[in-house]
Design a protein around this motif. Sequence first.
Motif, PDB file in Angstrom:
ATOM      1  N   ARG A  93      48.623  82.309  56.625  1.00 34.03           N
ATOM      2  CA  ARG A  93      48.233  80.901  56.722  1.00 34.03           C
ATOM      3  C   ARG A  93      49.772  80.170  55.719  1.00 34.03           C
ATOM      4  NH1 ARG A  93      43.269  78.280  53.915  1.00 34.03           N
ATOM      5  NH2 ARG A  93      41.469  78.944  55.135  1.00 34.03           N
ATOM      6  N   GLU A  94      49.693  81.070  55.361  1.00 33.75           N
ATOM      7  CA  GLU A  94      51.670  80.860  54.139  1.00 33.75           C
ATOM      8  C   GLU A  94      52.279  80.265  55.406  1.00 33.75           C
ATOM      9  OE1 GLU A  94      52.601  83.151  50.827  1.00 33.75           O
ATOM     10  OE2 GLU A  94      50.822  83.037  50.146  1.00 33.75           O
ATOM     11  N   LEU A  95      52.461  81.023  56.612  1.00 33.64           N
ATOM     12  CA  LEU A  95      53.027  81.005  57.544  1.00 33.64           C
ATOM     13  C   LEU A  95      53.287  79.790  58.160  1.00 33.64           C
ATOM     14  CD1 LEU A  95      55.799  82.241  59.236  1.00 33.64           C
ATOM     15  CD2 LEU A  95      53.960  83.255  60.201  1.00 33.64           C
ATOM     16  N   VAL A  96      52.046  79.426  57.975  1.00 32.44           N
ATOM     17  CA  VAL A  96      51.628  78.192  59.117  1.00 32.44           C
ATOM     18  C   VAL A  96      51.894  76.978  58.088  1.00 32.44           C
ATOM     19  CG1 VAL A  96      49.669  76.606  60.280  1.00 32.44           C
ATOM     20  CG2 VAL A  96      49.346  79.635  60.168  1.00 32.44           C
ATOM     21  N   VAL A  97      51.837  77.104  57.089  1.00 31.45           N
ATOM     22  CA  VAL A  97      52.275  75.225  56.068  1.00 31.45           C
ATOM     23  C   VAL A  97      54.350  75.362  56.246  1.00 31.45           C
ATOM     24  CG1 VAL A  97      52.137  74.896  53.681  1.00 31.45           C
ATOM     25  CG2 VAL A  97      49.951  76.568  54.688  1.00 31.45           C
ATOM     26  N   ALA A  98      54.548  77.026  55.754  1.00 36.07           N
ATOM     27  CA  ALA A  98      55.752  76.926  55.821  1.00 36.07           C
ATOM     28  C   ALA A  98      56.336  76.429  57.670  1.00 36.07           C
ATOM     29  CB  ALA A  98      56.273  78.191  55.594  1.00 36.07           C
ATOM     30  N   GLN A  99      55.817  76.665  58.530  1.00 26.97           N
ATOM     31  CA  GLN A  99      56.650  76.307  59.726  1.00 26.97           C
ATOM     32  C   GLN A  99      56.417  74.837  59.804  1.00 26.97           C
ATOM     33  OE1 GLN A  99      55.797  79.444  62.562  1.00 26.97           O
ATOM     34  NE2 GLN A  99      57.782  80.497  61.885  1.00 26.97           N
ATOM     35  N   ALA A 100      54.780  74.173  59.371  1.00 28.69           N
ATOM     36  CA  ALA A 100      54.236  73.218  59.792  1.00 28.69           C
ATOM     37  C   ALA A 100      54.851  71.900  59.317  1.00 28.69           C
ATOM     38  CB  ALA A 100      53.411  72.920  59.734  1.00 28.69           C
TER      39      ALA A 100
ATOM     40  N   THR B 170      42.210  71.300  56.183  1.00 29.39           N
ATOM     41  CA  THR B 170      40.966  72.061  54.424  1.00 29.39           C
ATOM     42  C   THR B 170      42.468  72.770  54.062  1.00 29.39           C
ATOM     43  OG1 THR B 170      40.947  74.441  56.213  1.00 29.39           O
ATOM     44  CG2 THR B 170      38.904  72.356  55.148  1.00 29.39           C
ATOM     45  N   TYR B 171      42.975  73.113  54.409  1.00 29.46           N
ATOM     46  CA  TYR B 171      44.678  74.262  54.206  1.00 29.46           C
ATOM     47  C   TYR B 171      46.014  73.433  54.292  1.00 29.46           C
ATOM     48  CZ  TYR B 171      45.383  76.049  59.053  1.00 29.46           C
ATOM     49  OH  TYR B 171      45.223  75.497  60.105  1.00 29.46           O
ATOM     50  N   LEU B 172      45.558  72.688  54.734  1.00 32.44           N
ATOM     51  CA  LEU B 172      47.301  71.652  56.057  1.00 32.44           C
ATOM     52  C   LEU B 172      47.912  70.445  55.388  1.00 32.44           C
ATOM     53  CD1 LEU B 172      49.916  72.437  57.307  1.00 32.44           C
ATOM     54  CD2 LEU B 172      48.875  72.029  59.095  1.00 32.44           C
ATOM     55  N   TYR B 173      46.505  69.612  55.120  1.00 30.45           N
ATOM     56  CA  TYR B 173      47.015  68.731  54.690  1.00 30.45           C
ATOM     57  C   TYR B 173      47.490  68.090  53.455  1.00 30.45           C
ATOM     58  CZ  TYR B 173      44.474  66.612  58.520  1.00 30.45           C
ATOM     59  OH  TYR B 173      44.257  65.783  60.445  1.00 30.45           O
ATOM     60  N   ASP B 174      46.964  68.443  52.340  1.00 31.09           N
ATOM     61  CA  ASP B 174      47.582  68.479  51.123  1.00 31.09           C
ATOM     62  C   ASP B 174      49.066  69.082  51.129  1.00 31.09           C
ATOM     63  OD1 ASP B 174      45.693  67.537  50.428  1.00 31.09           O
ATOM     64  OD2 ASP B 174      44.112  69.143  49.207  1.00 31.09           O
ATOM     65  N   PRO B 175      49.059  70.188  51.278  1.00 32.26           N
ATOM     66  CA  PRO B 175      50.935  70.800  51.100  1.00 32.26           C
ATOM     67  C   PRO B 175      51.695  69.713  51.765  1.00 32.26           C
ATOM     68  CG  PRO B 175      49.370  72.337  51.980  1.00 32.26           C
ATOM     69  CD  PRO B 175      48.748  71.618  51.910  1.00 32.26           C
ATOM     70  N   LEU B 176      51.408  68.867  52.542  1.00 37.90           N
ATOM     71  CA  LEU B 176      52.800  68.312  53.868  1.00 37.90           C
ATOM     72  C   LEU B 176      52.903  67.147  53.369  1.00 37.90           C
ATOM     73  CD1 LEU B 176      51.471  69.474  57.167  1.00 37.90           C
ATOM     74  CD2 LEU B 176      53.935  69.827  56.291  1.00 37.90           C
ATOM     75  N   ARG B 177      51.539  66.784  52.405  1.00 37.95           N
ATOM     76  CA  ARG B 177      51.259  64.988  51.786  1.00 37.95           C
ATOM     77  C   ARG B 177      52.328  65.408  50.181  1.00 37.95           C
ATOM     78  NH1 ARG B 177      45.299  64.171  53.742  1.00 37.95           N
ATOM     79  NH2 ARG B 177      46.074  62.682  55.749  1.00 37.95           N
ATOM     80  N   GLU B 178      51.912  66.335  50.170  1.00 36.45           N
ATOM     81  CA  GLU B 178      52.548  66.701  48.786  1.00 36.45           C
ATOM     82  C   GLU B 178      53.941  66.502  49.308  1.00 36.45           C
ATOM     83  OE1 GLU B 178      51.475  70.864  46.588  1.00 36.45           O
ATOM     84  OE2 GLU B 178      49.422  69.682  46.514  1.00 36.45           O
TER      85      GLU B 178
END
Length: 101
Positions: free
Chosen positions: A33-40, A66-74
Amino acid sequence: MSHAHDDTPSVTDEIHDNSWSANLEGPEHAEDRELVVAQAREAVEKTTVGNHVNLVTHEAHGHPETYLYDPLRERFGERVDLTYVDQCGCGGYVVRARVSE
């Protein structure tokens, strides 16, 4: 289980001055999942203002809200507008990230 992200090819190696799709649903994404967030994040960074990137995520992690929106908004704050598009026939999810100034 997480693995070294350095071993995984980048989702893109160019700046996109158009709307495009980032494929984040490979087997390596299902496992990390961390890879998904990093590459997004990388995909949004490489999308020019006024365009969007469709982030196509693996079904293994569930709905991206549930896992991607907050890191992108941050990371991007008001510069990114996130819109859930649909669930793919293959089970993955599509989120449109529109980049503004």
